[in-house]
Scaffold this motif. Structure first.
Motif, PDB file in Angstrom:
ATOM      1  N   PRO A 278      47.633   5.934   4.824  1.00 30.81           N
ATOM      2  CA  PRO A 278      46.646   4.914   4.438  1.00 30.81           C
ATOM      3  C   PRO A 278      45.850   4.353   5.611  1.00 30.81           C
ATOM      4  N   ILE A 279      46.454   4.307   6.806  1.00 35.83           N
ATOM      5  CA  ILE A 279      45.735   3.792   7.970  1.00 35.83           C
ATOM      6  C   ILE A 279      44.619   4.750   8.372  1.00 35.83           C
ATOM      7  N   LEU A 280      44.922   6.024   8.408  1.00 38.66           N
ATOM      8  CA  LEU A 280      43.897   7.018   8.732  1.00 38.66           C
ATOM      9  C   LEU A 280      42.819   7.059   7.654  1.00 38.66           C
ATOM     10  N   PHE A 281      43.231   6.887   6.406  1.00 40.23           N
ATOM     11  CA  PHE A 281      42.290   6.852   5.292  1.00 40.23           C
ATOM     12  C   PHE A 281      41.338   5.671   5.446  1.00 40.23           C
ATOM     13  N   PHE A 282      41.865   4.517   5.883  1.00 39.88           N
ATOM     14  CA  PHE A 282      41.052   3.327   6.126  1.00 39.88           C
ATOM     15  C   PHE A 282      39.977   3.614   7.175  1.00 39.88           C
ATOM     16  N   ILE A 283      40.366   4.261   8.264  1.00 38.73           N
ATOM     17  CA  ILE A 283      39.419   4.546   9.345  1.00 38.73           C
ATOM     18  C   ILE A 283      38.293   5.448   8.864  1.00 38.73           C
ATOM     19  N   VAL A 284      38.644   6.480   8.115  1.00 44.39           N
ATOM     20  CA  VAL A 284      37.630   7.428   7.621  1.00 44.39           C
ATOM     21  C   VAL A 284      36.669   6.737   6.655  1.00 44.39           C
ATOM     22  N   LEU A 285      37.200   5.940   5.723  1.00 43.29           N
ATOM     23  CA  LEU A 285      36.354   5.271   4.730  1.00 43.29           C
ATOM     24  C   LEU A 285      35.432   4.247   5.375  1.00 43.29           C
ATOM     25  N   THR A 286      35.957   3.448   6.297  1.00 44.29           N
ATOM     26  CA  THR A 286      35.117   2.419   6.919  1.00 44.29           C
ATOM     27  C   THR A 286      34.040   3.051   7.801  1.00 44.29           C
ATOM     28  N   LEU A 287      34.342   4.175   8.402  1.00 45.09           N
ATOM     29  CA  LEU A 287      33.302   4.891   9.149  1.00 45.09           C
ATOM     30  C   LEU A 287      32.177   5.346   8.219  1.00 45.09           C
ATOM     31  N   PHE A 288      32.544   5.784   7.028  1.00 40.98           N
ATOM     32  CA  PHE A 288      31.560   6.249   6.056  1.00 40.98           C
ATOM     33  C   PHE A 288      30.669   5.104   5.572  1.00 40.98           C
ATOM     34  N   TYR A 289      31.265   3.900   5.401  1.00 45.30           N
ATOM     35  CA  TYR A 289      30.526   2.744   4.879  1.00 45.30           C
ATOM     36  C   TYR A 289      29.997   1.823   5.976  1.00 45.30           C
ATOM     37  N   LEU A 290      30.191   2.197   7.234  1.00 47.44           N
ATOM     38  CA  LEU A 290      29.797   1.340   8.358  1.00 47.44           C
ATOM     39  C   LEU A 290      28.289   1.060   8.338  1.00 47.44           C
ATOM     40  N   ASP A 291      27.948  -0.211   8.495  1.00 47.02           N
ATOM     41  CA  ASP A 291      26.552  -0.656   8.519  1.00 47.02           C
ATOM     42  C   ASP A 291      26.150  -0.885   9.980  1.00 47.02           C
ATOM     43  N   PRO A 292      25.251  -0.055  10.524  1.00 48.67           N
ATOM     44  CA  PRO A 292      24.863  -0.203  11.932  1.00 48.67           C
ATOM     45  C   PRO A 292      24.292  -1.581  12.263  1.00 48.67           C
ATOM     46  N   GLY A 293      23.574  -2.184  11.312  1.00 49.46           N
ATOM     47  CA  GLY A 293      23.008  -3.508  11.557  1.00 49.46           C
ATOM     48  C   GLY A 293      24.078  -4.566  11.723  1.00 49.46           C
ATOM     49  N   VAL A 294      25.079  -4.548  10.845  1.00 50.92           N
ATOM     50  CA  VAL A 294      26.188  -5.495  10.939  1.00 50.92           C
ATOM     51  C   VAL A 294      26.954  -5.275  12.243  1.00 50.92           C
ATOM     52  N   PHE A 295      27.173  -4.024  12.584  1.00 50.04           N
ATOM     53  CA  PHE A 295      27.891  -3.687  13.813  1.00 50.04           C
ATOM     54  C   PHE A 295      27.144  -4.232  15.037  1.00 50.04           C
ATOM     55  N   ALA A 296      25.813  -4.079  15.049  1.00 52.41           N
ATOM     56  CA  ALA A 296      25.011  -4.561  16.170  1.00 52.41           C
ATOM     57  C   ALA A 296      25.060  -6.080  16.274  1.00 52.41           C
ATOM     58  N   ASP A 297      25.024  -6.766  15.130  1.00 52.68           N
ATOM     59  CA  ASP A 297      25.078  -8.237  15.126  1.00 52.68           C
ATOM     60  C   ASP A 297      26.412  -8.744  15.665  1.00 52.68           C
ATOM     61  N   ASN A 298      27.465  -7.959  15.479  1.00 52.01           N
ATOM     62  CA  ASN A 298      28.798  -8.370  15.933  1.00 52.01           C
ATOM     63  C   ASN A 298      29.080  -7.989  17.387  1.00 52.01           C
ATOM     64  N   PHE A 299      28.137  -7.303  18.016  1.00 50.79           N
ATOM     65  CA  PHE A 299      28.432  -6.722  19.321  1.00 50.79           C
ATOM     66  C   PHE A 299      28.779  -7.778  20.370  1.00 50.79           C
ATOM     67  N   ALA A 300      27.951  -8.802  20.498  1.00 47.00           N
ATOM     68  CA  ALA A 300      28.167  -9.812  21.541  1.00 47.00           C
ATOM     69  C   ALA A 300      29.177 -10.881  21.139  1.00 47.00           C
ATOM     70  N   GLY A 301      29.481 -10.974  19.838  1.00 44.78           N
ATOM     71  CA  GLY A 301      30.418 -11.992  19.378  1.00 44.78           C
ATOM     72  C   GLY A 301      29.717 -13.199  18.809  1.00 44.78           C
ATOM     73  N   ALA A 302      30.419 -13.959  17.991  1.00 44.15           N
ATOM     74  CA  ALA A 302      29.857 -15.155  17.372  1.00 44.15           C
ATOM     75  C   ALA A 302      29.816 -16.313  18.367  1.00 44.15           C
ATOM     76  N   ASP A 303      29.148 -17.400  17.955  1.00 39.48           N
ATOM     77  CA  ASP A 303      28.990 -18.558  18.843  1.00 39.48           C
ATOM     78  C   ASP A 303      30.328 -19.183  19.224  1.00 39.48           C
ATOM     79  N   TYR A 304      31.314 -19.101  18.323  1.00 42.05           N
ATOM     80  CA  TYR A 304      32.596 -19.769  18.582  1.00 42.05           C
ATOM     81  C   TYR A 304      33.480 -18.978  19.555  1.00 42.05           C
ATOM     82  N   ALA A 305      33.058 -17.792  19.953  1.00 39.40           N
ATOM     83  CA  ALA A 305      33.934 -16.900  20.714  1.00 39.40           C
ATOM     84  C   ALA A 305      34.125 -17.309  22.174  1.00 39.40           C
ATOM     85  N   GLY A 306      33.193 -18.066  22.755  1.00 37.41           N
ATOM     86  CA  GLY A 306      33.331 -18.462  24.155  1.00 37.41           C
ATOM     87  C   GLY A 306      32.886 -17.373  25.104  1.00 37.41           C
ATOM     88  N   SER A 307      33.265 -17.510  26.381  1.00 38.90           N
ATOM     89  CA  SER A 307      32.860 -16.536  27.394  1.00 38.90           C
ATOM     90  C   SER A 307      33.553 -15.195  27.145  1.00 38.90           C
TER      91      SER A 307
END
Length: 490
Positions: free
Chosen positions: A175-204
């Protein structure tokens, strides 16, 4: 069924069950792939974005690889030492620190076992609200039933339990490997890019990376599993091979689970998911069946990891008792090679910690971080011992040239020094809270050390050991004061 118990000094001591490379590797993978991997998306999203996660895994991967290579090297250079982590600390730094290493490693395994039951109950709690997030009285009661049911099962024999663990290890990776394959298939590049630097609450970026360190320690606990079972190995060289093979396998899985999750939901939403957060991520990608699929996989995975960790914890107490660093009663084993008194103590401590989690604001994260913190001293002492072995390894063997011996020594130091620095950094990353709580557990454990010394008619402490005792007691007192004053919280 009842079995006659024998003290370790008995002439007809129980024969150790022999384990193959495949089984030893499965013990390493089974120990590491447990509750932690299913909690990674939320745990990382609470601290960092994609950039910080990549740096964290690079540091953790390199550091833990060095630690894995330390265990591989020591398995070859010091084949006379059994029970890995504990034996290395004792050989390098004396009996009392060796005792603390054995106790700390054992205690971390017991606390880690509690995270498994908390996570199982939290998973079922999504359907049965009375279980909450694994932190209700009903959840603790059901978890207690599970604790003692596994005690009765493991009592039947190490060889049988290890064989079942090998099967469970294969089943839970699906199931863990299945999770990785499925999320790669449904991965949204825009969401991934927005998460790259981290949210405001993340700190340095430094704070982001530091905040994930204990989580990475937790998921990699078990990398030393093969060395703990060295007395059971058919071939000594298989111990080191199983350690490295197991580590490399799970590192790829853990890093992948974390990174692909950032392409499904905004970081702030992942941080609010119910544990197991991996189920919430897959549900967001494919629908409600994804949650159910991961939840079933989690239960299989966690029960397998619980089995492996309980075996390892009891093994450490058993070998320490055989070496006369724990009371003799812990060195008794049945005809099936099961150290029942050590297994009872392991289950009892898990039961106590399970009750303590009822008073914590976040039962799962408290148990997870405390598990990591307790394991750091044993790991640090093992890595430091590897440095000591390398520094003292100056002479060539009977068939070696002097230059060959020098090159071997440099290679050993190139592994042992980074491993030591990495574990020292982890203690800093753990923070004062968990260091003090660890002392509260370490100091009273000295009672077991005193019992062992009295049984042997020896002086209780040497002058050097009195200093270590004073430091541990002072840390425990400070920890109790800090809890009472509200400076630190469970």
């Amino acid at each position: 069924m009842a079995q006659a118990e024998r003290a370790p000094s008995a002439p007809e001591s129980a024969p150790a069950a022999k384990l193959t490379l495949l089984t030893l590797t499965a013990m390493v993978v089974g120990s590491m792939v447990g509750a932690g991997v299913f909690s990674l998306p939320r745990r990382f999203a609470q601290e960092t974005g994609v950039a910080g996660a990549l740096i964290s895994w690079a540091i953790a991967g390199a550091g833990m690889l060095m630690l894995a290579l330390v265990f591989q090297t020591l398995a070859v250079r010091r084949p006379d030492l059994d029970a890995g982590v504990y034996a290395y600390a004792k050989a390098g730094f004396g009996e009392y620190l060796g005792f603390f290493s054995a106790f700390g490693y054992w205690a971390s395994a017991c606390v880690g076992n509690v995270t498994y039951w908390v996570l199982i109950m939290s998973t079922i709690g999504a359907v049965v609200p009375a279980l909450g997030e694994g932190d209700t009285v009903l959840a603790a009661a059901l978890s207690s039933v599970g604790l003692w049911a596994f005690f009765l099962f493991i009592r039947r024999g190490v060889k049988e339990a290890a064989a079942i663990n090998r099967i469970v290890t294969a089943a839970k990776l699906v199931p863990i490997l299945f999770f990785i394959v499925l999320t790669l298939f449904y991965l949204d590049p825009g969401v991934f890019a927005d998460n790259f630097a981290g949210a405001d609450y993340a700190g340095s970026l430094f704070d982001q990376v530091r905040g994930t360190m204990l989580a990475t320690v937790f998921v990699f606990l078990g990398v030393e599993g093969a060395s703990v079972y060295s007395r059971h190995a058919k071939r000594r060289e298989d111990v080191g091979r199983a350690t490295v093979l197991g580590f490399l396998s799970v590192f790829a899985v853990f890093a992948s689970v974390t990174i692909v999750s950032y392409g499904i939901l905004p970081m702030s939403e992942i941080a609010e998911l119910r544990q197991p957060s991996m189920a919430g991520v897959l549900e967001a990608a494919v629908g409600t069946w994804g949650n159910a699929f991961v939840s079933v996989g989690l239960i299989i995975s966690v029960l397998g990891a619980y089995l492996a960790w309980t075996l390892m914890a009891a093994e450490v107490l058993f070998v320490a008792a055989k070496d006369e660093d724990m009371p003799r009663f812990l060195g008794r084993a049945t005809a099936q090679d099961v150290p029942v008194p050590a297994l009872v103590m392991t289950t009892v401590l898990s039961q106590i910690i399970l009750i303590v989690t009822l008073f914590s604001d976040d039962a799962f994260n408290f148990a997870l971080d405390l598990t990591s913190a307790l394991s750091l001293i044993p790991f640090l002492l093992a890595a430091a011992f590897a440095v000591k072995v390398a520094v003292g390894d100056r002479r060539a063997g009977p068939t070696e040239a002097a230059g060959t011996a020098t090159g071997r020594r440099r290679r050993q130091l190139a592994v042992a020094v980074p491993a030591t620095l990495y574990t020292a950094f982890l203690i800093f990353a753990a923070g004062l809270r968990y260091v003090l709580i660890s002392f509260i557990l370490y100091a009273p454990a000295t009672i077991l050390f005193v019992m062992a010394r009295r049984e042997q008619g020896r002086r209780l402490f040497s002058p050097r050991e009195y200093v270590i005792l004073a430091v541990s007691v002072a840390g425990a007192v400070l920890g109790i004061v800090a809890l009472a004053a509200g400076w630190v919280e469970l």
